[in-house]
Design a protein around this motif. Structure first.
Motif, PDB file in Angstrom:
ATOM      1  N   UNK A   1       3.859  -3.511   2.639  1.00 15.04           N
ATOM      2  CA  UNK A   1       4.928  -2.543   2.383  1.00 15.04           C
ATOM      3  C   UNK A   1       4.373  -1.129   2.316  1.00 15.04           C
ATOM      4  N   UNK A   2       5.262  -0.180   2.485  1.00  8.99           N
ATOM      5  CA  UNK A   2       4.946   1.233   2.296  1.00  8.99           C
ATOM      6  C   UNK A   2       5.766   1.721   1.117  1.00  8.99           C
ATOM      7  N   UNK A   3       5.117   2.443   0.231  1.00  2.17           N
ATOM      8  CA  UNK A   3       5.816   3.016  -0.912  1.00  2.17           C
ATOM      9  C   UNK A   3       5.955   4.507  -0.655  1.00  2.17           C
TER      10      UNK A   3
ATOM     11  N   UNK B   1       1.684   5.996  -8.302  1.00  2.00           N
ATOM     12  CA  UNK B   1       1.960   5.369  -9.598  1.00  2.00           C
ATOM     13  C   UNK B   1       2.649   4.021  -9.403  1.00  2.00           C
ATOM     14  N   UNK B   2       3.614   3.957  -8.478  1.00  3.48           N
ATOM     15  CA  UNK B   2       4.289   2.691  -8.194  1.00  3.48           C
ATOM     16  C   UNK B   2       3.307   1.687  -7.591  1.00  3.48           C
ATOM     17  N   UNK B   3       2.475   2.152  -6.671  1.00  2.00           N
ATOM     18  CA  UNK B   3       1.465   1.276  -6.069  1.00  2.00           C
ATOM     19  C   UNK B   3       0.517   0.736  -7.133  1.00  2.00           C
TER      20      UNK B   3
ATOM     21  N   UNK C   1      -2.318  -4.431   0.890  1.00  4.47           N
ATOM     22  CA  UNK C   1      -0.983  -4.691   1.440  1.00  4.47           C
ATOM     23  C   UNK C   1      -0.022  -3.537   1.168  1.00  4.47           C
ATOM     24  N   UNK C   2      -0.484  -2.534   0.426  1.00  3.47           N
ATOM     25  CA  UNK C   2       0.378  -1.437   0.001  1.00  3.47           C
ATOM     26  C   UNK C   2      -0.137  -0.113   0.543  1.00  3.47           C
ATOM     27  N   UNK C   3       0.718   0.633   1.200  1.00  3.51           N
ATOM     28  CA  UNK C   3       0.349   1.985   1.613  1.00  3.51           C
ATOM     29  C   UNK C   3       1.346   2.946   0.993  1.00  3.51           C
ATOM     30  N   UNK C   4       0.938   4.199   0.877  1.00  6.25           N
ATOM     31  CA  UNK C   4       1.821   5.196   0.271  1.00  6.25           C
ATOM     32  C   UNK C   4       2.067   6.343   1.248  1.00  6.25           C
ATOM     33  N   UNK C   5       3.191   6.999   1.042  1.00  2.00           N
ATOM     34  CA  UNK C   5       3.597   8.111   1.893  1.00  2.00           C
ATOM     35  C   UNK C   5       4.488   9.028   1.063  1.00  2.00           C
TER      36      UNK C   5
END
Length: 178
Positions: free
Chosen positions: A106-108, A131-133, A145-149
């Motif tokens: 997912x992307x956060x 922070x969510x990640x 599995x987690x990316x941020x944008x």
């Protein structure tokens, strides 16, 4: 060859090289990628080998995520990126779903309201997404599995210049692919 012919030939070669290189110039990338499609696309295919279950929703799909978790969005207070108690409950449900679907990446996305400079809001949106990640990672989801944008204030969900609109736009969104 005369000096004049050599100079003319050199000029022609230089102009031809400049024209050739101009065609190779990098094109300016778009500032932002296109927005994701509607969150309610239940008819899209999920992972290979999976199919719809009784209700027509593909396990591991965006529709499955929204049905099981209830929301893909957590909200933040003005100028803050700390995960409050309400957001913790939502992120805990998201983490449970993500742990149950270990192949889903997912992307956060981090978002802000319209106030503040573009640079400030991009940084704040990044802190919110991170922070969510970090919360999801602490709840057992693999960080790879987690990316941020961060979109900063560029993609509001509510238009308006009042507290109601601003509160809706201060958010982090967990985007599950189709």
């Amino acid at each position: 060859m005369t000096a004049r012919t050599m100079a003319r030939t050199g000029t022609i070669v230089t102009v031809a090289a400049m024209i050739a290189l101009a065609g190779c110039a990098k094109k300016k990338p778009a500032e932002l990628p296109p927005p994701p499609g509607p969150a309610s696309d239940a008819g899209n295919q999920g992972p290979v080998g999976s199919g719809p279950v009784g209700n027509g929703i593909v396990p591991g799909s965006r529709a499955d995520f929204l049905q099981q978790v209830g929301t893909d969005t957590v909200h933040f207070d003005t100028d803050h990126s700390d995960v409050n108690q309400e957001a913790q409950g939502i992120l805990t449900a998201q983490a449970k779903w993500l742990v149950a679907h270990p192949t889903v990446r997912v992307t956060i996305e981090g978002h802000c309201d319209e106030r503040g400079t573009r640079e400030y809001n991009l940084a704040l949106g990044d802190r919110r997404a991170t922070a969510a990640k970090n919360f999801l990672v602490s709840a057992g989801v693999s960080a790879d599995r987690l990316s941020t944008l961060s979109y900063g204030k560029e993609r509001p969900v509510a238009m308006g210049s009042d507290e109601s609109a601003w509160a809706q736009n201060r958010r982090a969104v967990t985007v599950v692919p189709q």
